[in-house]
Design a protein around this motif. Sequence first.
Motif, PDB file in Angstrom:
ATOM      1  N   ALA A 180       0.811  -1.218  -0.148  1.00 47.69           N
ATOM      2  CA  ALA A 180      -0.075  -0.068   0.006  1.00 47.69           C
ATOM      3  C   ALA A 180       0.881   1.334  -0.124  1.00 47.69           C
ATOM      4  CB  ALA A 180      -0.967  -0.198   1.248  1.00 47.69           C
ATOM      5  N   ILE A 181       1.920   1.340   0.717  1.00 41.03           N
ATOM      6  CA  ILE A 181       2.810   2.384   0.867  1.00 41.03           C
ATOM      7  C   ILE A 181       3.536   2.575  -0.567  1.00 41.03           C
ATOM      8  CG2 ILE A 181       5.033   3.203   2.007  1.00 41.03           C
ATOM      9  CD1 ILE A 181       4.192   1.958   4.419  1.00 41.03           C
ATOM     10  N   ASP A 182       3.850   1.519  -1.124  1.00 37.30           N
ATOM     11  CA  ASP A 182       4.387   1.591  -2.485  1.00 37.30           C
ATOM     12  C   ASP A 182       3.484   2.283  -3.458  1.00 37.30           C
ATOM     13  OD1 ASP A 182       6.597   0.953  -4.455  1.00 37.30           O
ATOM     14  OD2 ASP A 182       5.017  -0.608  -5.106  1.00 37.30           O
ATOM     15  N   TYR A 183       2.419   1.633  -3.310  1.00 40.11           N
ATOM     16  CA  TYR A 183       1.097   2.317  -4.275  1.00 40.11           C
ATOM     17  C   TYR A 183       0.953   3.612  -4.065  1.00 40.11           C
ATOM     18  CZ  TYR A 183      -3.758   3.177  -5.281  1.00 40.11           C
ATOM     19  OH  TYR A 183      -5.065   3.974  -5.755  1.00 40.11           O
ATOM     20  N   ILE A 184       0.983   4.104  -2.837  1.00 38.91           N
ATOM     21  CA  ILE A 184       0.702   5.502  -2.512  1.00 38.91           C
ATOM     22  C   ILE A 184       1.867   6.347  -3.099  1.00 38.91           C
ATOM     23  CG2 ILE A 184       0.602   7.333  -0.659  1.00 38.91           C
ATOM     24  CD1 ILE A 184      -1.144   5.015   0.794  1.00 38.91           C
ATOM     25  N   GLY A 185       2.877   5.698  -2.910  1.00 41.36           N
ATOM     26  CA  GLY A 185       4.179   6.531  -3.206  1.00 41.36           C
ATOM     27  C   GLY A 185       4.266   6.787  -4.906  1.00 41.36           C
ATOM     28  N   LYS A 234      -4.989  10.580 -11.777  1.00 34.81           N
ATOM     29  CA  LYS A 234      -5.964   9.731 -12.436  1.00 34.81           C
ATOM     30  C   LYS A 234      -6.382   8.412 -11.908  1.00 34.81           C
ATOM     31  CE  LYS A 234      -6.849   9.113 -17.331  1.00 34.81           C
ATOM     32  NZ  LYS A 234      -6.123   9.054 -18.508  1.00 34.81           N
ATOM     33  N   SER A 235      -5.403   7.678 -11.713  1.00 34.87           N
ATOM     34  CA  SER A 235      -5.434   6.208 -11.332  1.00 34.87           C
ATOM     35  C   SER A 235      -6.062   5.997  -9.857  1.00 34.87           C
ATOM     36  CB  SER A 235      -4.345   5.320 -11.159  1.00 34.87           C
ATOM     37  OG  SER A 235      -3.384   5.635 -10.567  1.00 34.87           O
ATOM     38  N   PHE A 236      -5.631   7.155  -9.094  1.00 31.08           N
ATOM     39  CA  PHE A 236      -6.063   7.135  -7.645  1.00 31.08           C
ATOM     40  C   PHE A 236      -7.622   7.626  -7.537  1.00 31.08           C
ATOM     41  CE2 PHE A 236      -6.071   8.938  -3.335  1.00 31.08           C
ATOM     42  CZ  PHE A 236      -5.527   8.057  -2.430  1.00 31.08           C
ATOM     43  N   ALA A 237      -7.862   8.623  -8.476  1.00 29.02           N
ATOM     44  CA  ALA A 237      -9.488   8.960  -8.485  1.00 29.02           C
ATOM     45  C   ALA A 237     -10.285   7.743  -8.966  1.00 29.02           C
ATOM     46  CB  ALA A 237      -9.793   9.979  -9.502  1.00 29.02           C
ATOM     47  N   VAL A 238      -9.761   6.998  -9.966  1.00 28.93           N
ATOM     48  CA  VAL A 238     -10.518   5.758 -10.250  1.00 28.93           C
ATOM     49  C   VAL A 238     -10.684   4.638  -8.932  1.00 28.93           C
ATOM     50  CG1 VAL A 238     -10.535   3.758 -11.571  1.00 28.93           C
ATOM     51  CG2 VAL A 238     -10.019   5.910 -12.702  1.00 28.93           C
ATOM     52  N   ASP A 239      -9.468   4.297  -8.269  1.00 29.72           N
ATOM     53  CA  ASP A 239      -9.560   3.371  -7.229  1.00 29.72           C
ATOM     54  C   ASP A 239     -10.488   3.851  -6.137  1.00 29.72           C
ATOM     55  OD1 ASP A 239      -7.727   1.810  -8.767  1.00 29.72           O
ATOM     56  OD2 ASP A 239      -5.852   2.429  -7.738  1.00 29.72           O
ATOM     57  N   PHE A 240     -10.503   5.184  -6.011  1.00 29.35           N
ATOM     58  CA  PHE A 240     -11.194   5.550  -4.773  1.00 29.35           C
ATOM     59  C   PHE A 240     -12.654   6.218  -5.141  1.00 29.35           C
ATOM     60  CE2 PHE A 240      -6.890   5.159  -2.886  1.00 29.35           C
ATOM     61  CZ  PHE A 240      -7.267   4.827  -1.533  1.00 29.35           C
ATOM     62  N   ASN A 241     -12.703   6.204  -6.198  1.00 26.48           N
ATOM     63  CA  ASN A 241     -13.932   6.519  -6.635  1.00 26.48           C
ATOM     64  C   ASN A 241     -14.198   8.185  -6.434  1.00 26.48           C
ATOM     65  OD1 ASN A 241     -16.471   6.490  -8.318  1.00 26.48           O
ATOM     66  ND2 ASN A 241     -17.732   5.654  -6.481  1.00 26.48           N
ATOM     67  N   ILE A 242     -13.219   8.722  -6.575  1.00 24.63           N
ATOM     68  CA  ILE A 242     -13.591  10.379  -6.294  1.00 24.63           C
ATOM     69  C   ILE A 242     -12.909  11.065  -7.569  1.00 24.63           C
ATOM     70  CG2 ILE A 242     -12.952  10.073  -3.767  1.00 24.63           C
ATOM     71  CD1 ILE A 242      -9.915  10.797  -4.359  1.00 24.63           C
ATOM     72  N   SER A 243     -13.215  12.496  -7.487  1.00 22.55           N
ATOM     73  CA  SER A 243     -12.740  13.338  -8.645  1.00 22.55           C
ATOM     74  C   SER A 243     -11.160  13.354  -8.737  1.00 22.55           C
ATOM     75  CB  SER A 243     -13.217  14.631  -8.459  1.00 22.55           C
ATOM     76  OG  SER A 243     -12.777  15.237  -7.522  1.00 22.55           O
ATOM     77  N   THR A 244     -10.733  13.614  -9.934  1.00 23.60           N
ATOM     78  CA  THR A 244      -9.261  13.829  -9.892  1.00 23.60           C
ATOM     79  C   THR A 244      -8.755  15.050  -9.190  1.00 23.60           C
ATOM     80  OG1 THR A 244      -9.827  13.203 -12.194  1.00 23.60           O
ATOM     81  CG2 THR A 244      -7.509  13.882 -11.797  1.00 23.60           C
ATOM     82  N   GLN A 245      -9.464  16.218  -9.246  1.00 26.61           N
ATOM     83  CA  GLN A 245      -9.199  17.062  -8.318  1.00 26.61           C
ATOM     84  C   GLN A 245      -8.971  16.992  -7.001  1.00 26.61           C
ATOM     85  OE1 GLN A 245     -12.562  20.235  -8.367  1.00 26.61           O
ATOM     86  NE2 GLN A 245     -11.065  21.880  -8.124  1.00 26.61           N
ATOM     87  N   LEU A 265      -3.358  13.364  -2.741  1.00 30.10           N
ATOM     88  CA  LEU A 265      -1.887  13.004  -2.982  1.00 30.10           C
ATOM     89  C   LEU A 265      -0.911  14.074  -2.451  1.00 30.10           C
ATOM     90  CD1 LEU A 265      -2.264  11.024  -6.142  1.00 30.10           C
ATOM     91  CD2 LEU A 265      -2.045  10.101  -3.866  1.00 30.10           C
ATOM     92  N   ASP A 266      -1.240  15.223  -2.249  1.00 29.23           N
ATOM     93  CA  ASP A 266      -0.504  16.172  -1.807  1.00 29.23           C
ATOM     94  C   ASP A 266       0.007  15.902  -0.371  1.00 29.23           C
ATOM     95  OD1 ASP A 266      -0.129  17.821  -3.956  1.00 29.23           O
ATOM     96  OD2 ASP A 266      -1.965  19.279  -3.299  1.00 29.23           O
ATOM     97  N   ARG A 267      -1.020  14.986   0.440  1.00 30.47           N
ATOM     98  CA  ARG A 267      -0.927  14.341   1.761  1.00 30.47           C
ATOM     99  C   ARG A 267      -0.250  13.138   1.645  1.00 30.47           C
ATOM    100  NH1 ARG A 267      -6.358  15.876   3.842  1.00 30.47           N
ATOM    101  NH2 ARG A 267      -5.949  14.734   5.685  1.00 30.47           N
TER     102      ARG A 267
END
Lengths: 353, 409
Positions: B245-250, B255-266, B272-274
């Motif tokens: 998971a840490i590797d994934y977040i890194g 774009k992919s994060f938005a899809v995985d968490f079902n949230i807006s890209t914005q 991801l700034d955090r």
Amino acid sequence: MWSQDLLFSYEYPFTNEARNTLTSFNLVFENVPKAEIEETKKLVIAIAKKKKIDLTVQENSGDTLKSALVRYTLAKIIIGVSNSEQLKVRFAKEYSDFSYSRLKSEKVIMDLLTDLFDVDSLSFDEKDYLVGIRLEKYLKYPPREKTLELVNRNLKNGYVYLTKQSLPLFLKNVAYWEIYNSFDKDYSKAPHTFREIAKEAKGAIYIPVPKIFLTKGKLTPEKFPPCIRALSKSIAEGNMPGHFGNIALTTFLLGIGAPVDFILETYKQSAKFDPKVATYQIQYLAGKTGSRTGSEKYSAPSCKKMQDWNLCVNRDPLCEKVSHPLSYYSAKIGNFKKKGKADERKVVSKNKV
Amino acid sequence: MNEKSFLKTKFREYYLKNRIPLLPRIEQREFGVGDFKKKITSRHLNFPSMNALKDYLVMETPLHISASVAYYGNVKGRTMDEKQWVGTDLIFEFDSDELNPPCMETHDSWRCPKCKKAGHGSVRACPECGSKTLLDSWVCHQCLNAAREQMQKLIDDFLLSDFGFEKKDLSLNFSGNRGYHIYIRNDVVYNLDKSAIVELMNYVTGRNLDPISHGFAEPDFSKSQKTYGPKPTDLGWSGRIARSAIDYIGKADAKSFAVDFNISTQMAHRILDRKEEMVRGIESGLWPLDFVKTKNPLEIWASLAQRFAARSAAEVDAQVTSDVRKIMRLPGSLHGATGLIAMPVKDLDRFDPLKDPIAFKGGSTKINVSRAPEFTLGGETFGPYENKTLELSDFAAVYLIAKGVAVIV
């Protein structure tokens, strides 16, 4: 008068301690009082009929504890003589559940552990865990619960580490298999009375009759979508498909109108089948128990959800045209196209159940 | 001389001059043999000793020979029940074609026997008519390296560290064609039954992994929306999920994060700034998800945990491992579809699967090649060929004939 050893033997009759205690009784079958045999018969018949059984003695006295241990031994011989798989499984489950219910203190847990395993097979090196069990010893007992599957345990250097929560569950599993495997004996010299009881018990075995869901007169699992076929295959290979897999398969089967009994039969193929847990889970998803009692059953997950759960496998051309496993099945059986027909099917299905 | 006779003659020469490495408990194993283009034509063979096996290879010279991973009490029995299974080796197989490396697009091809459509890559069902295709599969260093990497991962992450096997218990073997086999032989493995082997196989592949059993638990919503979860320092799969998971977040992009968490890209950008804060949370066993408006953070993390697990699992052929009656290519024998030695590997880092297992050094044979892409063998590069007659080194000629794309001229 009763001793802690006798109490331990009564609560954990599958242990080495219990075997030693029993040997000290110098039990001769011919001398076992008739009343004891009658009590044992009642116990075995109750197990055969799947009746609720309470293995607790009324009071802890030397005589009652001794009788309980003798009853366990006699019942085991009778069931061994019957050579009935159902009786063996039910007996092992009743007694392992009972032992588990008695596993309260950490001292008893550790006593049981050291009775069942050599010290060489144990490791106490990891501070976050109560104990580590040598891998090959752990694997001697096929997991009957998801959380005991090797993939759900923490391993290091050939030891499977167990916590305060998981160790009692593991010991329950060990109890089940120790009892179940102890039937592997020659019963040809068992007394005639035991044979008679075994015969009667076999005749009394309650087996729920599976009712097969019918779609246009027959069940058509070959028309299930590839993802559901993969889950069924996994069960047929002796596995359980995991939390999300179970939800997907069960809700799909409920979605096509399969009755609970049929779904239970599907899961029975798995070596890890636990009828109590499986029944509860299916009833829960069917909206027949738990917090959703009386409400609508859970709906089967869509293709998107199946993808999220990593359960979308072996996609075929039809998968590209549908967005729900139930739509796949509908398309394959050529059903559900007209609302009226679907409703009609539900009525037919209900009557069959 | 036809192609089959040619191969048999060459194989016989090899077996006359070379030893087959000692196969433990040979007298308790079942053998199967195969012929030109048929991996197994006959089973239920047995040999009392290595000498008897060698005599058989020289006299009969099958083009394929396989031995059971199981040991039998009565190996002469005709049915599996009569044979009386008593124990087994534990085996893992790594085939490059199961890993779908990108190079397959370059050297593999397919054609549909029904509608005649054809193309590059390994396509098993015709995209035009859905019929089963005929595959023309080849290997290169890239795809064999993919298999080797998976094998190394299994050894390091699972066999040695988690299962506690010792290096001396492992025998690595090149299959002679597309991959590798690992045999594990010791007293522990010998006594495992099928259910235990399925458990081991499920462990290395992460199959049936249950996030809840690995520490994921509902947050206390009155305090925060942080989900309890495993820490990277936890043992086994728990730690593996957290590290993945840490590797994934890194590495995650918005774009992919938005899809995985079902949230807006914005919003994904804002989250991801955090990154550092998220990683710190996972390191302490509190998986952050308080930034997403969801009623079920546990479900999201649990679902993602399955994906993290898939990234850490070893890609082994599960069916091979769990089939305790399987017969596997005999280590040290020749592969009838390549002419290469199914060679025991002593040093995996230095082993070259397209050079070291060459059996026929020296000599040449004139052949006609119907079709072959460019391929590397014995340190040389050959092809591409299209209906070409030429004289090639014996090892290359044997390779093409065994693959069924060349005939002797």
